[in-house]
Scaffold this motif. Structure first.
Motif, PDB file in Angstrom:
ATOM      1  N   LEU A  35      83.319  24.541 -28.071  1.00  0.00           N
ATOM      2  CA  LEU A  35      82.531  25.418 -27.210  1.00  0.00           C
ATOM      3  C   LEU A  35      82.101  24.686 -25.938  1.00  0.00           C
ATOM      4  O   LEU A  35      82.078  25.272 -24.850  1.00  0.00           O
ATOM      5  N   VAL A  36      81.790  23.401 -26.057  1.00  0.00           N
ATOM      6  CA  VAL A  36      81.460  22.609 -24.867  1.00  0.00           C
ATOM      7  C   VAL A  36      82.653  22.571 -23.920  1.00  0.00           C
ATOM      8  O   VAL A  36      82.507  22.757 -22.703  1.00  0.00           O
ATOM      9  N   SER A  37      83.851  22.339 -24.461  1.00  0.00           N
ATOM     10  CA  SER A  37      85.035  22.316 -23.584  1.00  0.00           C
ATOM     11  C   SER A  37      85.280  23.693 -22.970  1.00  0.00           C
ATOM     12  O   SER A  37      85.693  23.794 -21.807  1.00  0.00           O
ATOM     13  N   THR A  38      85.009  24.755 -23.715  1.00  0.00           N
ATOM     14  CA  THR A  38      85.141  26.104 -23.160  1.00  0.00           C
ATOM     15  C   THR A  38      84.198  26.290 -21.977  1.00  0.00           C
ATOM     16  O   THR A  38      84.588  26.848 -20.941  1.00  0.00           O
ATOM     17  N   PHE A  39      82.966  25.807 -22.107  1.00  0.00           N
ATOM     18  CA  PHE A  39      82.012  25.905 -21.003  1.00  0.00           C
ATOM     19  C   PHE A  39      82.493  25.139 -19.778  1.00  0.00           C
ATOM     20  O   PHE A  39      82.344  25.595 -18.638  1.00  0.00           O
ATOM     21  N   PHE A  40      83.081  23.953 -19.971  1.00  0.00           N
ATOM     22  CA  PHE A  40      83.580  23.176 -18.836  1.00  0.00           C
ATOM     23  C   PHE A  40      84.772  23.870 -18.165  1.00  0.00           C
ATOM     24  O   PHE A  40      84.864  23.892 -16.935  1.00  0.00           O
ATOM     25  N   PHE A  41      85.671  24.443 -18.962  1.00  0.00           N
ATOM     26  CA  PHE A  41      86.798  25.155 -18.359  1.00  0.00           C
ATOM     27  C   PHE A  41      86.327  26.397 -17.619  1.00  0.00           C
ATOM     28  O   PHE A  41      86.876  26.747 -16.559  1.00  0.00           O
ATOM     29  N   LEU A  42      85.306  27.077 -18.136  1.00  0.00           N
ATOM     30  CA  LEU A  42      84.733  28.221 -17.423  1.00  0.00           C
ATOM     31  C   LEU A  42      84.108  27.778 -16.098  1.00  0.00           C
ATOM     32  O   LEU A  42      84.210  28.480 -15.088  1.00  0.00           O
ATOM     33  N   LEU A  49      86.595  30.372  -8.073  1.00  0.00           N
ATOM     34  CA  LEU A  49      86.143  31.659  -7.539  1.00  0.00           C
ATOM     35  C   LEU A  49      85.038  31.497  -6.489  1.00  0.00           C
ATOM     36  O   LEU A  49      84.399  32.472  -6.116  1.00  0.00           O
ATOM     37  N   TRP A  50      84.800  30.279  -6.046  1.00  0.00           N
ATOM     38  CA  TRP A  50      83.796  29.940  -5.042  1.00  0.00           C
ATOM     39  C   TRP A  50      82.383  30.274  -5.484  1.00  0.00           C
ATOM     40  O   TRP A  50      81.529  30.633  -4.683  1.00  0.00           O
ATOM     41  N   ALA A  51      82.117  30.170  -6.761  1.00  0.00           N
ATOM     42  CA  ALA A  51      80.771  30.385  -7.296  1.00  0.00           C
ATOM     43  C   ALA A  51      80.251  29.034  -7.781  1.00  0.00           C
ATOM     44  O   ALA A  51      80.081  28.800  -8.973  1.00  0.00           O
ATOM     45  N   HIS A  52      80.023  28.139  -6.848  1.00  0.00           N
ATOM     46  CA  HIS A  52      79.649  26.766  -7.191  1.00  0.00           C
ATOM     47  C   HIS A  52      78.302  26.682  -7.894  1.00  0.00           C
ATOM     48  O   HIS A  52      78.115  25.880  -8.809  1.00  0.00           O
ATOM     49  N   THR A  53      77.357  27.512  -7.489  1.00  0.00           N
ATOM     50  CA  THR A  53      76.048  27.500  -8.135  1.00  0.00           C
ATOM     51  C   THR A  53      76.162  27.903  -9.595  1.00  0.00           C
ATOM     52  O   THR A  53      75.569  27.265 -10.476  1.00  0.00           O
ATOM     53  N   VAL A  54      76.943  28.927  -9.866  1.00  0.00           N
ATOM     54  CA  VAL A  54      77.128  29.368 -11.249  1.00  0.00           C
ATOM     55  C   VAL A  54      77.849  28.280 -12.050  1.00  0.00           C
ATOM     56  O   VAL A  54      77.532  28.053 -13.216  1.00  0.00           O
ATOM     57  N   VAL A  59      77.390  24.213 -16.421  1.00  0.00           N
ATOM     58  CA  VAL A  59      77.454  22.874 -17.007  1.00  0.00           C
ATOM     59  C   VAL A  59      76.065  22.401 -17.416  1.00  0.00           C
ATOM     60  O   VAL A  59      75.877  21.889 -18.528  1.00  0.00           O
ATOM     61  N   LEU A  60      75.081  22.574 -16.550  1.00  0.00           N
ATOM     62  CA  LEU A  60      73.739  22.073 -16.855  1.00  0.00           C
ATOM     63  C   LEU A  60      73.074  22.827 -17.999  1.00  0.00           C
ATOM     64  O   LEU A  60      72.549  22.221 -18.937  1.00  0.00           O
ATOM     65  N   VAL A  61      73.091  24.145 -17.921  1.00  0.00           N
ATOM     66  CA  VAL A  61      72.354  24.942 -18.900  1.00  0.00           C
ATOM     67  C   VAL A  61      73.124  25.069 -20.204  1.00  0.00           C
ATOM     68  O   VAL A  61      72.613  24.747 -21.275  1.00  0.00           O
ATOM     69  N   TYR A  62      74.359  25.532 -20.131  1.00  0.00           N
ATOM     70  CA  TYR A  62      75.089  25.816 -21.366  1.00  0.00           C
ATOM     71  C   TYR A  62      75.692  24.559 -21.980  1.00  0.00           C
ATOM     72  O   TYR A  62      75.444  24.255 -23.144  1.00  0.00           O
ATOM     73  N   ALA A  63      76.513  23.831 -21.223  1.00  0.00           N
ATOM     74  CA  ALA A  63      77.150  22.645 -21.793  1.00  0.00           C
ATOM     75  C   ALA A  63      76.125  21.549 -22.052  1.00  0.00           C
ATOM     76  O   ALA A  63      76.329  20.713 -22.930  1.00  0.00           O
TER      77      ALA A  63
END
Length: 169
Positions: A35-42, A49-54, A59-63
């Motif tokens: 799941l951590v790797s899934t979060f990093f790939f997301l 998609l140019w959504a750098h803040t997201v 990475v900070l919140v979920y991973a």
């Protein structure tokens, strides 16, 4: 073919593979790490998609924070491999039927989307799209109740895991 399309395909494939590992891994720790790797790939997909803040928040919140909480609960409960692996139970049948139903509803919803190009944000919208100020304003005004509900749900889950594990310690 440009590099962005190749990277998007690679991140999408790796996201699907690691999400599948979350579902089919025998060990809860292996599922959590997948799941951590899934979060990093997301996060990689969000960057494309140019959504750098997201991506940074992903990475900070979920991973980071959420997965530390999940791993803490898994280790606290000392979960092992499931003894009923492979046997159909009522919970598995209901879960599978619910998954198929959810996919059907998702397919219907996606088929009703307009097929034209998305509306343009305009110059002012492009300048403020995805900034921390805009994100904070949306979260703490329009989505305040769901934001607080999720935080309360995580707190209750953590306290529940501690109460369940304390009886066995």
């Amino acid at each position: 073919m440009n590099i962005e399309l190749i990277l998007f395909g690679a991140f999408a494939l790796l996201t699907l593979l690691s999400a599948g590992t979350v579902i089919f891994a025998r060990s809860p720790i292996n599922s959590a790490m997948a799941l951590v790797s899934t979060f990093f790939f997301l996060a990689g997909l969000y960057i494309l998609l140019w959504a750098h803040t997201v991506a940074v928040l992903q990475v900070l919140v979920y991973a980071g924070a959420i997965m530390v909480l999940f791993l803490f609960v898994i280790m606290l409960l000392n979960l092992g491999e499931s003894p009923t692996r492979g046997r159909p139970t009522l919970a598995r049948i209901v879960g599978g039927a619910s998954t198929v139903g959810l996919l059907v509803v998702l397919g219907i919803a996606l088929s009703k989307l307009p097929s034209g190009p998305p509306p343009s944000l305009g110059l002012e919208g492009q300048a403020t799209f995805g900034t921390m100020a805009t994100l904070g304003q949306v979260i703490f005004t329009q989505w305040l109740l769901p934001f607080e509900a999720v935080s309360l749900l995580l707190l209750v889950a953590m306290v529940g895991a501690v109460v369940v594990a304390k009886s066995r310690i």
